[in-house]
Write a protein that holds these residues in place. Structure first.
Motif: not given
Length: 342
Positions: A259-266
């Motif tokens: 469950a990434g931040a924003g558009a699937g980021e980390f």
């Protein structure tokens, strides 16, 4: 054990089976209180006997599948529930094999959307399967369970009238942006698609909403020979999160959903850890987002070899990955399932 609510059947009314699994709707606690209760404490028959209006809506049959907090639901229960639904539609209910026109499932709200999504992926049926529950226990001053259950039964009857007898496996298309699955959640006066529904509030009686759209697609997964599903872990990224959690979870899971931040980021450290998992193991990694609106597409993926969840939230992405893993662990093949079911 199966029981019949009313032995005097009205042949002009539809036959609806209620499968009870527990949840807050069957919860009990201090009389008049909304909190501090134990889910899955009251038998379904007791709850249904307290709603006399049901007898005016349909012929009601009741079966207690289990009586648990929905946080304790397992893939074994999912499979057993799905196979029982299939059996009821094929063979009827009870010793007299009464024709079943629709099924209502009483379920806890915490994981209701996951159970509904699972059923939509494995049930190749035409008749309605409606899940419902409540936000307040049966012993609350003003429980919402009775109204939700009555509404769900009415929805099952209405849906059965809209879905006349058809060939096995035929599924009726619904409104634009909705999947063609007959599995729905009925809650707080709304009938919602199992593919797009999410629990959006921890406390409000109107706790569910449809978010996004779903494609029309037939169920793919055959669970008839399965007893359980592969384990999948969901990892929630937050600022400065320990990347070793990714490696630890990969050692103990058949698949991961991030469950990434924003558009699937980390972070870069998580990128490195996920890259290690993809390169060194056979553990597929699906990238979703902790945001409840939007979509992750393959072109956005930060780590090659990972899988885009598209519009599926993390919990539903995990359900689909568990089913996909019963067929393949190839990321390219799994990616096609996400394209199909979102």
């Amino acid at each position: 054990m199966s029981v019949v609510v009313d032995c005097t059947m009205d042949t002009a009314m539809k036959n609806i089976v209620i499968l009870a699994t527990g949840g807050t709707i069957a919860g009990a606690g201090e009389q008049g209180k909304d909190i501090g209760y134990k889910s899955g404490s009251i038998k379904a028959q007791t709850l249904i006997d307290a709603i006399p209006e049901l007898k005016n809506v349909a012929n009601i049959f009741v079966e207690q599948v289990c009586n648990i907090n929905s946080d304790d639901i397992t893939s074994e229960i999912w499979i057993s529930l799905a196979l029982r639904i299939k059996e009821l539609f094929e063979n009827g209910f009870g010793d007299s094999h009464e024709l079943v026109d629709g099924i209502v499932i009483m379920h806890g709200t915490d994981t209701m959307e996951e159970t509904a999504f699972f059923l939509s992926l494995v049930l190749n049926v035409a008749k309605p399967v409606i899940l419902t529950g409540s936000m307040r226990p049966a012993t609350a001053a003003e429980p919402d369970g009775p109204a939700n259950l009555l509404f769900a039964v009415k929805c099952a009857v209405e849906q059965s009238l809209q879905r006349p007898e058809r060939a096995e496996g035929t599924i009726l298309s619904n409104a634009e942006g909705s999947s063609d699955s007959p599995v729905r959640i009925a809650f707080a006066g709304k009938l919602m698609d199992s593919r797009t529904v999410q629990k959006i509030h921890a406390n409000d009686l109107d706790a569910f909403a449809e978010i996004g759209t779903a494609q029309s697609s037939r169920p793919t997964f055959d669970i008839s020979s399965l007893r359980s599903l592969p384990k999948v872990t969901v990892l929630y990224f937050n600022a400065d999160a320990d990347a070793d959690l990714v490696r630890y979870a990969a050692e103990r899971s058949a698949g991961l959903v991030i469950a990434g931040a924003g558009a699937g980021e980390f972070s870069q450290s998580w990128m490195n850890a996920i890259g290690d998992v993809v390169a060194k193991s056979n553990v597929p990694v699906v990238i979703s987002t902790r945001i409840n609106r939007g979509s992750i597409v393959p072109e956005q993926l930060l780590v090659p070899g990972t899988i885009a969840a598209y519009s599926l939230p993390p919990a539903k992405a995990a359900v689909l990955l568990r089913l996909a893993l019963t067929i393949t662990n190839d990321p390219a093949a799994i990616q096609k399932f996400y394209q199909r079911y979102t």
